[in-house]
Design a protein around this motif. Structure first.
Motif, short mmCIF file in Angstrom:
data_model
loop_
_atom_site.label_atom_id
_atom_site.label_comp_id
_atom_site.label_asym_id
_atom_site.label_seq_id
_atom_site.Cartn_x
_atom_site.Cartn_y
_atom_site.Cartn_z
N MET A 1 0.85 -1.19 0.00
CA MET A 1 0.00 0.00 0.00
C MET A 1 0.88 1.24 0.00
N ASN A 2 0.52 2.22 -0.81
CA ASN A 2 1.30 3.43 -0.89
C ASN A 2 1.11 4.28 0.35
N ALA A 3 2.16 5.03 0.69
CA ALA A 3 2.09 5.90 1.86
C ALA A 3 0.98 6.92 1.66
N GLY A 4 0.18 7.11 2.68
CA GLY A 4 -0.91 8.08 2.60
C GLY A 4 -2.19 7.52 2.01
N GLU A 5 -2.18 6.28 1.51
CA GLU A 5 -3.39 5.68 0.96
C GLU A 5 -4.37 5.39 2.08
N LYS A 6 -5.64 5.68 1.83
CA LYS A 6 -6.68 5.50 2.84
C LYS A 6 -6.87 4.02 3.18
N VAL A 7 -6.97 3.75 4.47
CA VAL A 7 -7.29 2.40 4.94
C VAL A 7 -8.76 2.39 5.34
N HIS A 8 -9.53 1.55 4.69
CA HIS A 8 -10.96 1.47 4.98
C HIS A 8 -11.22 0.54 6.16
N LYS A 9 -12.04 1.02 7.09
CA LYS A 9 -12.34 0.26 8.29
C LYS A 9 -13.54 -0.66 8.08
N VAL A 10 -13.37 -1.91 8.50
CA VAL A 10 -14.42 -2.92 8.33
C VAL A 10 -14.87 -3.42 9.70
N LEU A 11 -16.18 -3.44 9.92
CA LEU A 11 -16.76 -4.00 11.14
C LEU A 11 -17.46 -5.30 10.79
N ILE A 12 -17.27 -6.33 11.61
CA ILE A 12 -17.86 -7.64 11.38
C ILE A 12 -18.93 -7.92 12.43
N VAL A 13 -20.11 -8.33 11.99
CA VAL A 13 -21.17 -8.72 12.93
C VAL A 13 -21.61 -10.13 12.56
N ASP A 14 -21.14 -11.10 13.34
CA ASP A 14 -21.42 -12.51 13.09
C ASP A 14 -21.32 -13.26 14.41
N ASP A 15 -22.23 -14.20 14.65
CA ASP A 15 -22.25 -14.88 15.95
C ASP A 15 -21.33 -16.09 16.01
N HIS A 16 -20.63 -16.42 14.94
CA HIS A 16 -19.71 -17.55 14.96
C HIS A 16 -18.28 -17.07 15.18
N ALA A 17 -17.71 -17.43 16.34
CA ALA A 17 -16.40 -16.93 16.73
C ALA A 17 -15.30 -17.34 15.75
N ILE A 18 -15.33 -18.60 15.29
CA ILE A 18 -14.28 -19.08 14.37
C ILE A 18 -14.34 -18.31 13.06
N LEU A 19 -15.55 -18.08 12.58
CA LEU A 19 -15.69 -17.32 11.33
C LEU A 19 -15.20 -15.90 11.51
N ARG A 20 -15.53 -15.28 12.63
CA ARG A 20 -15.06 -13.92 12.89
C ARG A 20 -13.54 -13.85 12.84
N GLU A 21 -12.89 -14.81 13.48
CA GLU A 21 -11.43 -14.83 13.50
C GLU A 21 -10.86 -14.99 12.10
N GLY A 22 -11.48 -15.86 11.31
CA GLY A 22 -11.02 -16.05 9.94
C GLY A 22 -11.18 -14.80 9.09
#
Length: 232
Positions: A1-22
């Motif tokens: 990633m180039n310096a200064g390039e925007k990093v998009h924030k992702v929120l995860i909503v899922d009730d399966h812990a293993i899937l969330r970790e993956g």
């Protein structure tokens, strides 16, 4: 990633812990994306949105308590600029159009794989809609009036709330349990049940329960069940 390039924030909503970790590992290893939080239910998810202000939220349909569909409506009403993408195990033919109407920008089944998920995230972040070609064609046919009424599953005629009640009936919930789950009165749930019976051409409560359980089992086993109940 180039310096200064925007990093998009992702929120995860899922009730399966293993899937969330993956998902966290997959997303954090992708340049330009970073997981800002992960929640196991709708309440936690909405609270994290207020704290982290993500660019995109991955939402599972089947969440304990309030459903993912209701969460999407809440998020879209409060934060219309946040991109919403559904990641679900459920067949898209019954859910994709519902979640798009609710405010989501895409629908992806969990068996599609990591590369398609990243592509879907990037597409909705860019302002696009991410659905399968089949769903896109269905939507276009609906807009153009070319979709035949007979090709539509009777379950699609249910409103979003009726569909939620129908799902819970299929899971074996009684009216009181459904009322508690959806924060409704028992009287309101009974009214929904009556409306569902009418729309599905069913004559009795036991018929509704049998049909809902059969449908729920078909979804769990991955069998596409869109056949209409027998009219008698």
């Amino acid at each position: 990633m180039n310096a200064g390039e925007k990093v998009h924030k992702v929120l995860i909503v899922d009730d399966h812990a293993i899937l969330r970790e993956g998902l966290i590992q997959l997303i954090n290893s992708t340049p330009g994306l970073s997981v800002c939080g992960a929640a196991k239910n709708a309440h936690e998810g909405f609270e994290l949105i207020e704290k982290t202000m993500p660019d995109v939220v991955l939402v599972d349909i089947s969440l304990p308590g309030k459903s993912g569909l209701e969460l999407i409506k809440d998020i879209h009403a409060a934060y219309p600029d946040i991109a919403l993408l559904v990641l679900s195990m459920h067949e898209e033919s019954l859910y994709a159009e519902r979640v798009l109407r609710a405010g989501a920008r895409g629908y992806l089944m969990k068996n599609e794989g990591g590369q398609k998920l990243i592509a879907a995230i990037q597409k909705v972040l860019a302002g696009g809609i991410s659905v399968s070609e089949r769903v896109a064609n269905r939507i276009l046919q609906g807009v153009s009036g070319k979709r035949k009424a007979l090709s539509i599953s009777p379950i699609e005629a249910l409103s979003d709330r009726e569909f939620e009640v129908f799902q819970l009936i299929g899971k074996g919930y009684g009216s009181r349990q459904i009322a508690e789950q959806l924060s409704l009165s028992v009287k309101t749930v009974e009214a929904y049940r009556a409306s569902i019976k009418q729309k599905l051409y069913l004559k009795s409560g036991p018929q509704l329960v049998h049909y809902a359980i059969s449908w729920q089992q078909s979804q769990t086993s991955g069998i596409d069940s869109e056949s209409s109940p027998v009219k008698s």
